[in-house]
Design an enzyme around this catalytic site. Structure first.
Site, PDB file in Angstrom:
ATOM      1  N   MET A 108       0.845  -1.191   0.000  1.00  0.00           N
ATOM      2  CA  MET A 108       0.000   0.000   0.000  1.00  0.00           C
ATOM      3  C   MET A 108       0.887   1.250   0.000  1.00  0.00           C
ATOM      4  SD  MET A 108      -3.310   0.499   2.336  1.00  0.00           S
ATOM      5  CE  MET A 108      -4.891   0.317   1.579  1.00  0.00           C
ATOM      6  N   CYS A 109       1.088   1.901   1.099  1.00  0.00           N
ATOM      7  CA  CYS A 109       1.844   3.144   1.259  1.00  0.00           C
ATOM      8  C   CYS A 109       0.954   4.370   1.022  1.00  0.00           C
ATOM      9  CB  CYS A 109       3.059   3.287   0.344  1.00  0.00           C
ATOM     10  SG  CYS A 109       4.293   2.004   0.602  1.00  0.00           S
TER      11      CYS A 109
END
Lengths: 247, 299
Positions: free
Chosen positions: B1-2
């Site tokens: 994700m991030c």
């Protein structure tokens, strides 16, 4: 009014909309309130891009959200009517079953994804993969749609008053795509099709339902060339004789 | 994700509050990246001086010795401003040379950035704690780029955290993953880039540093990046006087941009942007796949 947990639940059957301020009420509390309601209308303030607002409705409630929302707004909607005065993030009205979802602004990726029924109206633009794997939903977009829209679309209608991005209708099954503007490119197995009177009539009904002013005669229709289907009618004789031999 | 955030302040109005706004935006991206966080802040700096932000994680840093070593190599004075396990070294000497010398001669030190305007801070842990530890809220400046990380391609370590910077005042944050970074890293090393991690995003930062050093404009460098980087990416990029956004042509990784007369903000999700003043009057859009967006202070 922003109901606290220890107050009596609001009466959604009253004619006046119940106002819920997300600055004071949690999203979970809002969704619980909406799920418990059987009718009535709600007005939601200060959404500030929150995810999962007004998801999973299963009653004739109407929800008006004042501001932009995050991911999956009005996901899985059934019977409900949800309108957003703003923009929406990924997955607006994903897997909608029935009812109406309308936004005044633009939606990002995968609006109306896998929708089985109902109507989704986006007054602005929709991003990439609008109507991906749609299974019966009608989607009307006032602006343009991004690339890979209606990818693997199976049933329903996608109406675009503006332009469509690259690879429109890639690997499409039986959905109908109507585009008024330019199509950057068609995806694999998508083709332009004749606009017959029944299509003009169907498109006029969709535009009317969405409250969009446009002449159905200005649109082109796209659909499946049916070249990617596993089953080919031309192969039926070979298929039948193979089965006879096997039995 | 991030989670990614970038904030570029076009006018003076909010520059004293750059850090405060960036912290608010980063807070909203905690759920996208609870492993670690980092931020780059750009300010006007001091004429003729280069700042080198260094990190000595888990070590007992002898900043004095590092500065003395650098002074001998650069032939210029080096001052030290420690910030917990980071330090900012300031010198009139050559920043690129200083970076290389530190990497080659001090195994306890990671060089996070160098340039006249940039400082980078990063750490493992809750993004809110990282913000507090390095006092992001007190920072003023022209632009900031920050990241919350959910590691997929390499371990949860501070030096795997973003932003990445290998060249002067150039940094990048990345949501996605590159598939040709090993090959590119080897190629870039042959043309003089040096890397400190196995991370794919550091290679993207190195690629841009290389092109900018070769004289490309930011737009030209990003055109090359589009042609040569293989994989998924949404990048937010900072240079001394500019800011850029780039998404790969498939554009699976989210991004939203908003712009007013005073600021440009980008993030993985709108809720980060919703924290900014006048957001109700901002123009909001989704950056198109494979299209280069740049803003410049020079304009």
């Amino acid at each position: 009014m922003s109901p606290a947990a220890d107050e009596a639940p609001p009466d959604p059957s009253s004619a006046v909309a119940v106002t819920v301020d997300l600055g004071e009420t949690s999203r979970r509390e809002l969704n619980r309130m909406l799920h418990q309601a059987q009718a009535g209308s709600f007005r939601v303030l200060n959404p500030r891009g929150a995810h999962g607002l007004a998801c999973g409705l299963d009653a004739r409630v109407s929800v008006e959200i004042e501001g932009s929302v995050g991911y999956y707004c009005a996901g899985m909607n059934k019977q409900g009517s949800v309108s957003v005065n703003g923009n929406a993030g990924t997955g607006l009205a994903e897997n909608i079953m029935s009812g109406t979802v309308r936004i005044t602004g633009s939606a990002t990726m995968s609006a109306g994804a896998t929708g089985c029924g109902g109507l989704v109206v986006i007054e602005g633009d929709a991003g990439s993969r609008c109507g991906i794997s749609m299974k019966g939903v009608d989607i009307v977009v006032g602006g343009s749609v991004g690339h890979m829209s209606a990818f693997m679309a199976q049933a329903g209608n996608l109406v675009v008053l503006g332009d469509a991005g690259a690879d429109l209708g890639d690997s499409i099954y039986e959905a109908r795509l109507f585009v008024r503007g330019d199509v950057e490119s068609l995806g694999s197995d998508a083709v332009q099709k004749e606009m017959r009177p029944e299509h003009v009539a169907a498109l006029a009904r969709l535009l009317d339902a969405a409250g969009m002013e446009a002449d159905p005669g200005d649109f082109r229709r796209y659909g499946s060339a049916r070249g990617l289907y596993n089953f080919h009618i031309d192969d039926i004789d070979a298929e039948l004789s193979a089965r006879r031999e096997a039995s | 994700m991030c989670g990614i955030v970038g904030l570029f302040l076009k006018t003076e109005k909010y520059r004293p509050r750059l850090g405060q706004f960036t912290a608010r935006m980063l807070h909203e991206m905690r759920e996208r990246g609870p492993d670690s966080a980092g931020f780059a802040v750009y300010d006007r700096g001091a004429e003729g001086l280069t700042r080198i932000t260094v990190l000595a994680e888990g070590a007992r840093p002898d900043w004095g010795a590092a500065a003395a070593g650098l002074e001998a190599v650069l032939g210029a004075e080096v001052s030290v401003r420690p910030v917990r396990d980071h330090a900012v070294l300031e010198t009139a000497g050559d920043g690129r040379r200083a970076r290389r010398w530190l990497i080659e001669n001090d195994p306890d030190i990671d060089v996070l950035s160098y340039g006249s305007q940039i400082e980078i801070y990063k750490s493992v842990g809750d993004p809110d704690l990282v913000v507090e530890r390095y006092d992001l809220e007190s920072r003023s400046g022209t632009h900031a780029i920050a990241h919350t990380r959910m590691a997929t391609e390499s371990a949860v370590t501070t030096n795997g955290s973003h932003p990445f910077a290998t060249g002067a005042d150039t940094c990048l944050v990345h949501n996605g993953s590159l598939s040709n970074h090993n090959q590119l890293r080897a190629r870039l090393e042959r043309v003089g880039e040096s890397f400190q991690t196995e991370n794919d995003s550091e290679v993207a930062a190195g690629f841009l540093s290389w092109r900018l050093r070769e004289g490309d404009t930011l737009t030209e460098a990003l055109e090359r990046a589009l042609a040569e980087l293989d994989g998924f990416f949404t990048f937010a990029i900072g240079i001394a006087d500019g800011f850029a956004i780039l998404r790969d042509p498939i554009a699976c990784k989210p991004a939203v941009v908003a712009e007013t007369d005073d600021w440009v903000a980008m993030s993985s999700e709108y809720r980060a942007i919703a924290q900014l003043p006048d957001v109700g009057h901002a123009e909001v859009w989704t950056p198109a796949p494979g299209r280069i967006y740049t803003w410049s202070l020079a304009a």
